[in-house]
Design an enzyme around this catalytic site. Structure first.
Site, PDB file in Angstrom:
ATOM      1  N   GLY A  64      32.236  47.045  10.022  1.00  0.00           N
ATOM      2  CA  GLY A  64      32.833  46.468   8.832  1.00  0.00           C
ATOM      3  C   GLY A  64      33.111  44.978   9.020  1.00  0.00           C
ATOM      4  CB  SER A  98      27.730  47.034  12.215  1.00  0.00           C
ATOM      5  OG  SER A  98      27.900  46.066  11.237  1.00  0.00           O
ATOM      6  CE1 TYR A  99      33.947  41.690  13.396  1.00  0.00           C
ATOM      7  CE2 TYR A  99      35.451  43.499  13.856  1.00  0.00           C
ATOM      8  CZ  TYR A  99      35.189  42.144  13.796  1.00  0.00           C
ATOM      9  OH  TYR A  99      36.173  41.236  14.134  1.00  0.00           O
ATOM     10  CG  ASP A 152      20.083  44.306  10.594  1.00  0.00           C
ATOM     11  OD1 ASP A 152      20.292  43.710   9.522  1.00  0.00           O
ATOM     12  OD2 ASP A 152      20.971  44.492  11.446  1.00  0.00           O
ATOM     13  CG  HIS A 167      23.018  47.048  10.100  1.00  0.00           C
ATOM     14  ND1 HIS A 167      23.145  45.986  10.964  1.00  0.00           N
ATOM     15  CD2 HIS A 167      24.279  47.491   9.878  1.00  0.00           C
ATOM     16  CE1 HIS A 167      24.422  45.794  11.242  1.00  0.00           C
ATOM     17  NE2 HIS A 167      25.131  46.706  10.607  1.00  0.00           N
TER      18      HIS A 167
END
Length: 504
Positions: free
Chosen positions: A139, A235-236, A426, A479
């Site tokens: 996120g 991701s985060y 991605d 991603h």
């Protein structure tokens, strides 16, 4: 439905189109359209460059990197809670499960009334011999239940009727016991009774709360206390995972014992370094024919990617993003969801994946019978369940290191098994970003770059072994690697757990 016309050629037309696209993004975000992990990370990244919809001086603050060790935590009594958390069957489940599943809350701050929600599925075969793996979506502020479990690698997917589930052939609980955590409080079903907690969330508090969660969860499930433990995500998660891993190692060292038997981490399409990631995205656009030569040259001319972004640089970056058109930048060859009520209305999907699936998941997880089956305490929530929190947003995220590479180096120095992997379609956390980060780390090579194969005898991607770190690509994936290439993702994950490079 969005319709397409030929692209305007004049600069004025392109600028009007770009302004409309930005207004549309702001409207959708403000008025409750689904914001998933992909959109949230892009919003976060933009806020780091001070490009925000509302032009407020509320950017996320960077800080010098420090991994703060949590003080020793005494677990709270968990008697009877495991049995209470058992999920007999999820609504719409395709028949009885061959594995046990659990869902519920672990209190991480009793004074504040802060509790984190988890979903846990044991391995389909011989769970007592399989490792325990924690999955974290990114996120910041997005759900590991909706993203990781129900969209990517969990045992069930939500069908387009929003009511029934289908089995995931390539679920990761084929080879491990999988634990999905909604973190921090304010994400998904996790909550706090102290409203100020939502305005004081960042990397440090998220790592501390996740550590407290684990200590208490292992007390609830004591059979896993000595089990090999791994942390994975994407991701985060490039921030969440290294900080939690270093917190675990620091506390093990202080206790002079393996309080948590951490063996390794694996992060997909990791957001690791602000400057490297931004430069890599611009280069990825250019090398994949997504932006014009003139725009890429303007980016190169005006941007040093050294932490200082001038007005001319931000203008060039904005122009590059505007040239992409209406695509999914997290899988540049896949389709986007135009109409979630008509799943047949897809346009040239590059993968056997329904881009409207996040809408089905949101609808399913807001059904009262589903929330009851999951033991979700909806009376403590300030919003309906959503993939990414409307309370925990990039604008009120309090701390985030500009670079996680010192934290990665710290893990390597601790001799923890460290893997990075990248889906190669991605463009937002692109493979080039991880490669640039590896250049900064300057690790010696132990095993030369080569192709690796999945069990269908197709090239699954490419892999290189460094001293203390493995890097792998996943061919044809966006991603969210387990979503777009489930077979290859499971092969790579199995190799990671076994501590050896994926098959030649």
């Amino acid at each position: 439905m969005i319709s397409y016309h030929s692209k305007p050629s004049s600069l004025a037309s392109r600028m009007r189109r770009a302004a409309f696209a930005l207004q549309l993004f702001c409207f959708l975000f403000t008025h409750g359209a689904i914001v998933d992990q992909a959109a949230r990370l892009r919003q976060f990244s933009s806020s780091r460059l001070e490009i925000q919809c509302h032009h407020k001086d509320n950017k996320v603050h960077g800080r010098s990197h420090v991994d703060r060790a949590t003080t020793n935590i005494s677990p709270q009594p968990q008697d009877g809670l495991k049995e209470a958390d058992k999920v007999s069957e999820l609504p719409g489940q395709p028949g009885p499960a061959v594995f046990d599943q659990y869902a519920g809350y672990v209190t991480v701050n009793s004074t504040a009334g802060k509790a984190l929600f988890y979903y846990f599925v044991e391995a389909a075969q011989d769970p007592s011999t399989k490792p325990l793996v924690l999955w974290l979506n990114g996120g910041p502020g997005c759900s590991s239940l909706g993203g990781g479990a129900m969209l990517e690698l969990g045992p069930f997917f939500v069908n387009s009727d929003n009511k029934t589930l289908s089995a995931n052939k390539y679920a990761w609980n084929n080879v491990a016991n999988m634990l999905f955590l909604e973190s921090p409080a304010g994400v998904g079903f996790s909550y706090s009774n102290t409203t100020s907690d939502y305005n004081n969330t960042g990397d440090s508090s998220t790592a501390a709360d996740a550590y407290t969660f684990l200590i208490n969860w292992l007390e609830r499930f004591p059979e896993y206390k000595s089990r090999d433990f791994f942390i994975t995500g994407e991701s985060y998660g490039g921030h969440y995972i290294p900080q939690l891993a270093n917190t675990i190692l620091s506390n093990n060292k202080m206790a002079n014992a393996r309080v948590i038997n951490l063996k390794g981490i694996a992060i997909g399409n990791a957001y690791l370094d602000d400057n490297t990631n931004t430069r890599a995205s611009m280069d990825y656009y250019w090398t994949h024919a997504m932006i014009s030569r003139e725009t890429h040259q303007a980016v190169q001319q005006h941007c040093g990617f050294n932490g200082t972004y001038t007005g001319d640089c931000r203008t060039a970056i904005s122009a590059a993003n505007n040239e992409l058109g209406v695509i999914d930048p997290y899988n540049i060859y896949a389709s986007v969801c135009y109409n979630a009520s008509d799943p047949q209305n897809l346009h040239g999907s590059a993968a056997n994946t329904d881009p409207c699936a996040p809408y089905y998941i949101q609808s399913y997880l807001n059904r009262p019978e589903v929330q009851k089956a999951l033991h979700a305490n909806t009376t403590g929530l300030k919003q309906p369940w959503s993939d990414c929190s409307g309370i925990i947003t990039p604008e009120n995220w309090k701390d985030a290191p500009v670079s996680m590479l010192p934290s990665i180096q710290q893990l390597i120095s601790s001799e923890l098994s460290t893997w990075l992997y990248s889906g190669d379609t991605d463009s937002v956390c692109p493979v080039t970003s991880t490669l640039y980060s590896l250049d900064i780390l300057r690790l010696p090579t132990n095993s030369s770059w080569r192709a690796w194969y999945s069990d269908d005898d197709q090239v699954g991607g490419y892999v290189v072994g460094y001293k203390g770190l493995v890097f792998a690509t996943v061919r044809g994936s966006g991603h969210m690697v387990p979503t777009y290439q489930p077979r290859r993702a499971l092969t790579l994950f199995s190799s990671f757990l076994q501590g050896r490079l994926p098959p030649e």
